[in-house]
Motif scaffolding. Structure first.
Motif, mmCIF file in Angstrom:
data_model
loop_
_atom_site.group_PDB
_atom_site.id
_atom_site.type_symbol
_atom_site.label_atom_id
_atom_site.label_comp_id
_atom_site.label_asym_id
_atom_site.label_seq_id
_atom_site.Cartn_x
_atom_site.Cartn_y
_atom_site.Cartn_z
ATOM 1 N N LYS A 1 9.700 26.441 -12.922
ATOM 2 C CA LYS A 1 9.661 25.507 -11.668
ATOM 3 C C LYS A 1 10.399 24.398 -11.424
ATOM 4 O O LYS A 1 11.382 24.074 -12.060
ATOM 5 N N ALA A 2 10.099 23.850 -10.234
ATOM 6 C CA ALA A 2 10.710 22.430 -10.043
ATOM 7 C C ALA A 2 10.588 21.176 -11.543
ATOM 8 O O ALA A 2 9.456 21.383 -12.532
ATOM 9 N N ASP A 3 11.606 20.670 -11.527
ATOM 10 C CA ASP A 3 11.871 19.670 -12.955
ATOM 11 C C ASP A 3 11.079 19.471 -13.778
ATOM 12 O O ASP A 3 10.356 19.635 -14.422
ATOM 13 N N MET A 4 12.328 20.791 -14.975
ATOM 14 C CA MET A 4 11.474 21.410 -15.440
ATOM 15 C C MET A 4 11.916 20.578 -16.979
ATOM 16 O O MET A 4 13.051 20.110 -16.610
ATOM 17 N N THR A 5 11.480 20.599 -18.031
ATOM 18 C CA THR A 5 11.847 19.848 -19.539
ATOM 19 C C THR A 5 12.811 20.733 -20.131
ATOM 20 O O THR A 5 13.419 22.154 -19.820
ATOM 21 N N PRO A 6 13.884 19.479 -20.666
ATOM 22 C CA PRO A 6 14.752 21.052 -21.184
ATOM 23 C C PRO A 6 14.839 21.679 -22.111
ATOM 24 O O PRO A 6 15.782 22.968 -21.982
ATOM 25 N N LEU A 7 13.536 21.538 -22.531
ATOM 26 C CA LEU A 7 13.556 22.527 -23.681
ATOM 27 C C LEU A 7 13.003 23.802 -22.951
ATOM 28 O O LEU A 7 13.362 25.083 -22.876
ATOM 29 N N GLU A 8 12.382 23.696 -21.696
ATOM 30 C CA GLU A 8 11.657 25.113 -20.612
ATOM 31 C C GLU A 8 13.352 25.453 -20.154
ATOM 32 O O GLU A 8 13.260 26.757 -20.208
ATOM 33 N N LYS A 9 14.171 24.348 -19.619
ATOM 34 C CA LYS A 9 15.408 25.123 -19.294
ATOM 35 C C LYS A 9 16.242 26.007 -20.340
ATOM 36 O O LYS A 9 16.111 27.210 -20.099
ATOM 37 N N VAL A 10 16.438 25.763 -21.815
ATOM 38 C CA VAL A 10 17.537 25.897 -23.091
ATOM 39 C C VAL A 10 16.113 27.254 -22.998
ATOM 40 O O VAL A 10 17.478 28.139 -22.895
ATOM 41 N N ILE A 11 14.582 27.866 -22.547
ATOM 42 C CA ILE A 11 14.332 28.848 -23.306
ATOM 43 C C ILE A 11 14.691 30.395 -21.510
ATOM 44 O O ILE A 11 14.530 30.968 -21.284
ATOM 45 N N TYR A 12 14.549 29.206 -20.987
ATOM 46 C CA TYR A 12 15.211 30.258 -19.381
ATOM 47 C C TYR A 12 16.466 30.700 -18.939
ATOM 48 O O TYR A 12 16.554 31.585 -19.080
ATOM 49 N N VAL A 13 17.051 30.147 -19.407
ATOM 50 C CA VAL A 13 19.106 30.438 -19.758
ATOM 51 C C VAL A 13 18.745 31.574 -20.846
ATOM 52 O O VAL A 13 20.030 31.998 -20.690
ATOM 53 N N ALA A 14 17.719 30.711 -22.620
ATOM 54 C CA ALA A 14 18.824 31.852 -22.771
ATOM 55 C C ALA A 14 17.910 32.817 -22.786
ATOM 56 O O ALA A 14 18.502 34.007 -23.428
ATOM 57 N N ASP A 15 16.929 33.658 -22.511
ATOM 58 C CA ASP A 15 16.198 34.472 -22.156
ATOM 59 C C ASP A 15 17.234 35.365 -21.180
ATOM 60 O O ASP A 15 17.462 36.677 -21.339
ATOM 61 N N CYS A 16 17.961 34.894 -20.347
ATOM 62 C CA CYS A 16 19.097 35.288 -19.171
ATOM 63 C C CYS A 16 19.544 35.952 -19.918
ATOM 64 O O CYS A 16 20.773 36.773 -19.717
ATOM 65 N N ILE A 17 20.761 35.379 -20.593
ATOM 66 C CA ILE A 17 22.240 34.890 -21.165
ATOM 67 C C ILE A 17 22.106 35.570 -22.158
ATOM 68 O O ILE A 17 23.202 35.777 -22.877
ATOM 69 N N VAL B 1 9.817 36.384 -3.815
ATOM 70 C CA VAL B 1 10.032 36.171 -4.681
ATOM 71 C C VAL B 1 8.565 35.253 -5.065
ATOM 72 O O VAL B 1 8.117 33.908 -3.881
ATOM 73 N N HIS B 2 9.032 34.610 -6.061
ATOM 74 C CA HIS B 2 7.416 33.616 -7.036
ATOM 75 C C HIS B 2 7.944 32.307 -6.301
ATOM 76 O O HIS B 2 9.140 32.014 -6.238
ATOM 77 N N GLU B 3 7.137 31.276 -5.476
ATOM 78 C CA GLU B 3 7.629 30.194 -4.576
ATOM 79 C C GLU B 3 7.545 29.105 -5.931
ATOM 80 O O GLU B 3 8.400 28.695 -5.502
ATOM 81 N N ARG B 4 7.346 29.266 -7.056
ATOM 82 C CA ARG B 4 8.047 28.016 -8.566
ATOM 83 C C ARG B 4 9.357 28.810 -8.384
ATOM 84 O O ARG B 4 9.978 27.864 -9.187
ATOM 85 N N LEU C 1 11.984 29.626 -6.357
ATOM 86 C CA LEU C 1 11.985 29.339 -5.019
ATOM 87 C C LEU C 1 11.877 27.523 -5.274
ATOM 88 O O LEU C 1 13.065 26.529 -4.674
ATOM 89 N N GLU C 2 11.119 27.193 -5.653
ATOM 90 C CA GLU C 2 10.507 25.254 -5.672
ATOM 91 C C GLU C 2 11.522 24.611 -6.911
ATOM 92 O O GLU C 2 12.837 23.738 -6.771
ATOM 93 N N ALA C 3 11.900 25.951 -8.469
ATOM 94 C CA ALA C 3 13.309 25.567 -8.894
ATOM 95 C C ALA C 3 14.060 25.297 -8.501
ATOM 96 O O ALA C 3 15.528 24.034 -9.037
ATOM 97 N N LEU C 4 14.795 26.189 -7.537
ATOM 98 C CA LEU C 4 15.952 26.195 -7.642
ATOM 99 C C LEU C 4 16.089 24.735 -5.949
ATOM 100 O O LEU C 4 17.517 23.966 -6.493
ATOM 101 N N HIS C 5 15.392 25.022 -5.449
ATOM 102 C CA HIS C 5 15.075 23.651 -4.171
ATOM 103 C C HIS C 5 15.397 22.092 -5.495
ATOM 104 O O HIS C 5 16.171 21.913 -4.598
ATOM 105 N N PHE C 6 14.509 21.656 -6.311
ATOM 106 C CA PHE C 6 14.460 20.816 -6.731
ATOM 107 C C PHE C 6 16.216 20.702 -7.549
ATOM 108 O O PHE C 6 16.513 19.604 -7.284
ATOM 109 N N LEU C 7 16.811 22.328 -7.927
ATOM 110 C CA LEU C 7 18.223 21.732 -8.451
ATOM 111 C C LEU C 7 19.105 21.190 -7.657
ATOM 112 O O LEU C 7 20.389 20.314 -7.549
ATOM 113 N N LYS C 8 19.247 21.920 -6.681
ATOM 114 C CA LYS C 8 19.844 20.940 -5.475
ATOM 115 C C LYS C 8 20.073 20.084 -4.742
ATOM 116 O O LYS C 8 21.012 19.304 -4.435
#
Ligand SMILES: [Fe+2]
Ligand SMILES: [Fe+2]
Length: 393
Positions: free
Chosen positions: A320-336, A378-381, A383-390
């Motif tokens: 989602k847009a504006d994720m917390t550091p913990l949310e980012k860590v779990i999202y990325v850890a899950d992928c890699i 694609v879930h709108e969340r 796309l929002e997450a990507l848009h926010f990061l960019k």
């Protein structure tokens, strides 16, 4: 094809059973091993905290899941009325008429095998594999019964050498009631017992030490997913240390992030109902997205996780847009995490080494590309997450 049939009450299935199954597979060269929990009639009075048939079936799945070629069967549990081994052997023979069947049993059973129901049919349709622990009493049984069974029933009997017994299920049940027994069970089975409060255990699921939480978390998973969740924990804690965020929260979120993943669509919808969740349009069309929502709700309800951990589980599939550091860590850890092997994973790992945000952006981008390839929305969340990061660059 050679098929073993290993029946038992499995109350609970312990490491001795698992070792016996592995040895039987190896010694007899089995292609498949059917684990068949016995039917315990519902009218039988069982001590308080005894598992029901469905719980014994689930424990067997957790215990034997890692044994090559083993498959848990509910053949006897589905059968009404009195259950005989010969009926099970007959059913397996009907399903695999050309297979060589091996019925497994303890050596003490040889003493009474000729008194079982329809022994001729039983020993005609199946060979007998008997666990041998080489005690003096056992040698006496073999010397007395083997010639008799071979002569009277043309039985083929083979010994499966085993080490001395570590503990019987009855002793383990007693130990569990006193707070012990963990070392005699595989971690997911022990975790399942804690979570269901079986055999008089009284775990407080809202205040579990990390080791106990890990076992309980594994009990929610298919055996094939356990390496992924343990890998996610390993990667999450590595990233958490690097980013200076709470390690225990990272471990907790990683361990529980897929806790409802194996639920069927009906079970997911039942969880939505129970926790007052609504599935949006995309979640309705993509079952796999719902487990983030239901998993977060279950983790909060059953384990009392913090809001931070709740958020990390909640957003681990869409972001989602504006994720917390913990949310980012779990999202990325899950992928890699280390057990991930898909093409391109190394690029995501390298990007994560550069920065967590860089890794996150590429992981999100990959999700978008995968969905587009599959022709799925694609879930709108996401796309929002990507848009926010960019936008932050
Ligand atoms: Fe997931
Ligand atoms: Fe996952």
């Amino acid at each position: 094809m050679r098929i073993g049939i290993y029946g038992g009450t499995f109350n609970p299935p312990h490491i001795g059973h698992v070792h016996a199954a592995e040895e039987a597979g190896r010694v007899l060269g089995l292609d498949q091993l059917l684990i068949v929990p016995d039917n315990v009639p519902p009218h039988k009075t069982l001590p308080e905290g005894s598992p029901d048939n469905a719980q014994r079936l689930e424990m067997a799945r957790l215990a034997f899941g890692a044994v090559p070629c083993a498959e848990v069967s509910d053949l006897e549990l589905r059968r009404e009325g009195k259950s005989y081994s010969v009926d099970t052997v007959r059913a397996v023979h009907a399903q695999y008429p050309d297979a060589e069947l091996w019925l497994l049993m303890g050596s003490d059973m040889l003493n009474i095998l000729h008194l079982w129901h329809e022994p001729e049919t039983l020993m005609r349709l199946a060979n007998i594999g008997t666990f041998a622990r080489d005690s003096a009493g056992e040698q006496e049984i073999f010397a007395r019964m083997l010639p008799l069974l071979e002569h009277n029933f043309h039985a083929t009997i083979r010994r499966i050498p085993m080490e001395a017994k570590k503990a019987a299920s009855s002793e383990i049940r007693a130990q569990l009631a006193r707070g012990g027994g963990a070392e005699l069970l595989s971690p997911p089975v022990w975790g399942y017992i804690q979570r269901e409060h079986l055999y008089g255990t009284k775990a407080d699921l809202r205040h579990l030490p990390l080791g106990a939480l890990r076992s309980v978390a594994l009990s929610y998973l298919k055996c094939t997913r356990m390496a992924h969740v343990l890998g996610t924990e390993q990667e999450a804690v590595r990233l958490a240390r690097r980013c200076g965020i709470d390690e225990t929260e990272a471990r907790t979120a990683a361990l529980l992030h897929d806790c409802t993943k194996k639920c069927s669509r009906e079970e997911q919808l039942a969880l939505c109902e129970r926790y007052g969740l609504t599935a949006d349009k995309v979640e309705c069309s993509q079952d796999q997205l719902l487990h983030a929502k239901t998993g977060a709700a279950l983790a909060r309800d059953v384990f009392g996780v913090s809001d931070a951990v709740y958020g990390a589980i909640r957003w681990h599939t869409t972001g989602k847009a504006d994720m917390t550091p913990l949310e980012k860590v779990i999202y990325v850890a899950d992928c890699i995490e280390p057990s991930r092997k898909y093409p391109g994973v190394e690029t995501l790992r390298r990007a994560t080494e550069e920065s967590l945000d860089k890794g996150l952006e590429l992981c999100l981008q990959r999700t978008v590309e995968r969905m587009e390839k599959l022709g799925s929305p694609v879930h709108e969340r996401t796309l929002e997450a990507l848009h926010f990061l960019k936008g932050q660059r």
